[in-house]
Design a protein around this motif. Structure first.
Motif, PDB file in Angstrom:
ATOM      1  N   TRP A 116      50.502  -8.740  26.750  1.00  0.00           N
ATOM      2  CA  TRP A 116      51.472  -7.330  26.495  1.00  0.00           C
ATOM      3  C   TRP A 116      51.285  -5.991  27.065  1.00  0.00           C
ATOM      4  O   TRP A 116      49.456  -6.130  27.467  1.00  0.00           O
ATOM      5  CB  TRP A 116      51.013  -7.126  24.862  1.00  0.00           C
ATOM      6  N   PHE A 117      52.854  -5.432  28.095  1.00  0.00           N
ATOM      7  CA  PHE A 117      51.748  -4.238  28.766  1.00  0.00           C
ATOM      8  C   PHE A 117      53.017  -3.185  28.154  1.00  0.00           C
ATOM      9  O   PHE A 117      53.914  -3.628  27.437  1.00  0.00           O
ATOM     10  CB  PHE A 117      52.301  -5.048  29.724  1.00  0.00           C
ATOM     11  N   ASP A 118      52.145  -1.858  28.314  1.00  0.00           N
ATOM     12  CA  ASP A 118      51.959  -1.027  27.811  1.00  0.00           C
ATOM     13  C   ASP A 118      53.271  -0.329  28.751  1.00  0.00           C
ATOM     14  O   ASP A 118      52.347   0.056  29.273  1.00  0.00           O
ATOM     15  CB  ASP A 118      51.788  -0.011  26.898  1.00  0.00           C
ATOM     16  N   THR A 119      54.164  -0.183  29.195  1.00  0.00           N
ATOM     17  CA  THR A 119      55.188   0.811  30.636  1.00  0.00           C
ATOM     18  C   THR A 119      54.561   2.273  30.536  1.00  0.00           C
ATOM     19  O   THR A 119      54.718   2.393  31.963  1.00  0.00           O
ATOM     20  CB  THR A 119      56.642   0.815  30.510  1.00  0.00           C
ATOM     21  N   ALA A 120      54.067   2.929  29.407  1.00  0.00           N
ATOM     22  CA  ALA A 120      54.332   4.216  29.446  1.00  0.00           C
ATOM     23  C   ALA A 120      52.549   4.132  29.719  1.00  0.00           C
ATOM     24  O   ALA A 120      52.476   5.289  31.011  1.00  0.00           O
ATOM     25  CB  ALA A 120      54.453   4.898  28.245  1.00  0.00           C
ATOM     26  N   ALA A 121      51.734   3.434  29.631  1.00  0.00           N
ATOM     27  CA  ALA A 121      50.364   3.680  30.033  1.00  0.00           C
ATOM     28  C   ALA A 121      50.034   2.822  31.253  1.00  0.00           C
ATOM     29  O   ALA A 121      49.176   3.256  31.624  1.00  0.00           O
ATOM     30  CB  ALA A 121      49.652   2.870  29.207  1.00  0.00           C
ATOM     31  N   GLY A 122      50.751   2.509  31.654  1.00  0.00           N
ATOM     32  CA  GLY A 122      50.588   0.916  32.722  1.00  0.00           C
ATOM     33  C   GLY A 122      49.743   0.349  33.111  1.00  0.00           C
ATOM     34  O   GLY A 122      48.625   0.223  33.894  1.00  0.00           O
ATOM     35  N   ALA A 123      49.262  -0.376  30.974  1.00  0.00           N
ATOM     36  CA  ALA A 123      47.943  -1.045  31.394  1.00  0.00           C
ATOM     37  C   ALA A 123      48.615  -2.647  30.194  1.00  0.00           C
ATOM     38  O   ALA A 123      49.693  -2.197  29.382  1.00  0.00           O
ATOM     39  CB  ALA A 123      47.069  -0.860  30.491  1.00  0.00           C
ATOM     40  N   LYS A 124      47.500  -3.521  30.119  1.00  0.00           N
ATOM     41  CA  LYS A 124      48.227  -3.888  28.849  1.00  0.00           C
ATOM     42  C   LYS A 124      47.317  -3.324  27.770  1.00  0.00           C
ATOM     43  O   LYS A 124      46.934  -2.374  27.613  1.00  0.00           O
ATOM     44  CB  LYS A 124      46.676  -6.329  29.279  1.00  0.00           C
ATOM     45  N   SER A 125      48.230  -3.853  26.643  1.00  0.00           N
ATOM     46  CA  SER A 125      47.286  -3.320  25.393  1.00  0.00           C
ATOM     47  C   SER A 125      47.658  -4.326  24.156  1.00  0.00           C
ATOM     48  O   SER A 125      47.866  -6.088  24.638  1.00  0.00           O
ATOM     49  CB  SER A 125      48.505  -2.284  25.267  1.00  0.00           C
TER      50      SER A 125
END
Length: 141
Positions: free
Chosen positions: A112-121
């Motif tokens: 699961w990847f958060d595009t705003a944070a640029g990291a998995k979440s």
């Protein structure tokens, strides 16, 4: 709940041995995944609108039979595993006919990847709840 996605084998998907080229199985699984997620309320536009992606972390395929031109198959999709920040989908590819035959099984793990944070979440709670309904449930043979 069970989910099945139809596939018709095209001549353009055949290799020199006369069977489906290996990479097409992953393409079919991607199409089946997107249709499955749409069926549980998480189609491709949800991901764009919410800044989330399910990125492939690992894919494993076991072939047990070959598919040939003009064969028809069903990809039965079920949730194999739910983690904190990942999930795995099981894709069983069954050749249709009087005696259906399991051609391949593909288990793909997505992070699961958060595009705003640029990291998995962590998985979104609503997404997790939608997938929990399909854990281990495949369409009948």
């Amino acid at each position: 709940m069970s989910f099945s996605y139809p596939v018709a084998v095209k001549f353009s998907e055949i290799d020199l041995a006369g069977v489906v080229f290996n990479s097409h199985y992953l393409t079919w699984c991607e199409d089946a995944k997107m249709a499955f997620l749409e069926s549980v309320g998480y189609g491709p536009y949800w991901f764009t609108d919410h800044g989330r992606l399910g990125l492939v972390r690992h894919a494993e395929i076991d072939w047990t039979a070959s598919l040939k031109p003009l064969d028809h198959a069903d990809i039965r999709v079920s949730v194999d595993r739910l983690g904190t920040s990942s999930f795995s989908l099981r894709h069983e590819i069954w050749r249709r006919g009087e005696e259906p035959l399991l051609a391949a099984t593909c288990v793909i793990t997505y992070v699961w990847f958060d595009t705003a944070a640029g990291a998995k979440s962590e998985l979104d709670p609503s997404f997790r709840a939608a997938l929990e309904q399909s854990v281990g449930e495949a369409a009948p043979a």
